[in-house]
Design a protein around this motif. Structure first.
Motif, mmCIF file in Angstrom:
data_model
loop_
_atom_site.group_PDB
_atom_site.id
_atom_site.type_symbol
_atom_site.label_atom_id
_atom_site.label_comp_id
_atom_site.label_asym_id
_atom_site.label_seq_id
_atom_site.Cartn_x
_atom_site.Cartn_y
_atom_site.Cartn_z
ATOM 1 N N CYS A 19 -48.677 -62.276 -29.361
ATOM 2 C CA CYS A 19 -49.066 -60.871 -29.308
ATOM 3 C C CYS A 19 -49.941 -60.633 -28.088
ATOM 4 O O CYS A 19 -50.967 -61.295 -27.922
ATOM 5 C CB CYS A 19 -49.805 -60.456 -30.579
ATOM 6 N N ARG A 21 -51.629 -58.043 -27.570
ATOM 7 C CA ARG A 21 -52.800 -57.235 -27.951
ATOM 8 C C ARG A 21 -53.921 -58.113 -28.497
ATOM 9 O O ARG A 21 -55.052 -58.037 -28.033
ATOM 10 C CB ARG A 21 -52.357 -56.195 -28.984
ATOM 11 N N CYS A 22 -53.601 -58.950 -29.494
ATOM 12 C CA CYS A 22 -54.667 -59.732 -30.144
ATOM 13 C C CYS A 22 -54.561 -61.216 -29.825
ATOM 14 O O CYS A 22 -55.442 -61.981 -30.215
ATOM 15 C CB CYS A 22 -54.646 -59.518 -31.654
ATOM 16 N N CYS A 30 -50.562 -61.101 -36.797
ATOM 17 C CA CYS A 30 -51.552 -60.480 -35.924
ATOM 18 C C CYS A 30 -52.928 -60.493 -36.574
ATOM 19 O O CYS A 30 -53.051 -60.399 -37.794
ATOM 20 C CB CYS A 30 -51.150 -59.031 -35.633
ATOM 21 N N HIS A 63 -49.044 -55.756 -34.361
ATOM 22 C CA HIS A 63 -49.382 -54.741 -33.366
ATOM 23 C C HIS A 63 -48.109 -54.151 -32.762
ATOM 24 O O HIS A 63 -47.118 -54.862 -32.547
ATOM 25 C CB HIS A 63 -50.260 -55.355 -32.270
#
Ligand code: ZN
Length: 105
Positions: A19, A21-22, A30, A63
């Motif tokens: 991911c 994003r994270c 996530c 996400h």
């Protein structure tokens, strides 16, 4: 459009990617505490009203950037694969490699 059974699901594609994003590693969910808190809060309200917990769409727990990347990845694999009638039984046309294993059924 029905799922193409020769390919992992969109969820499996998303989960097989890191991911952006994270930073969750491939195969791991996530790290989305606000999403989890939100669902826990909604389920608590449901429990007070005597309702069972919501059915979770697993895609909701990832996400959006990861889901989008997974869908694009799946689209590329399907675009690169032969037409369904030209595929060989038992051959994988996805490019997830070790991050996904087809059902052994
Ligand atoms: Zn994430």
């Amino acid at each position: 459009m029905p799922e193409d059974s020769a390919f992992p699901t969109a969820y499996e594609y998303a989960l097989a990617r890191r991911c952006s994003r994270c930073g969750a590693e491939p195969g791991l969910p996530c790290n989305a505490p606000r999403k989890q808190d939100d669902i826990a809060a909604r389920n608590q309200i449901r429990a007070q009203a005597g309702h069972p917990p919501m059915e979770l769409n697993p895609l909701e727990m990832l996400h959006a950037v990861r889901v989008d990347a997974g869908i694009r990845h799946k689209d590329r694999d399907i675009g690169a694969a032969p037409w369904p009638e030209d595929r060989q039984p038992g051959v994988r046309y996805d490019t997830l490699g070790e991050h996904w294993q087809p059902d052994q059924t």
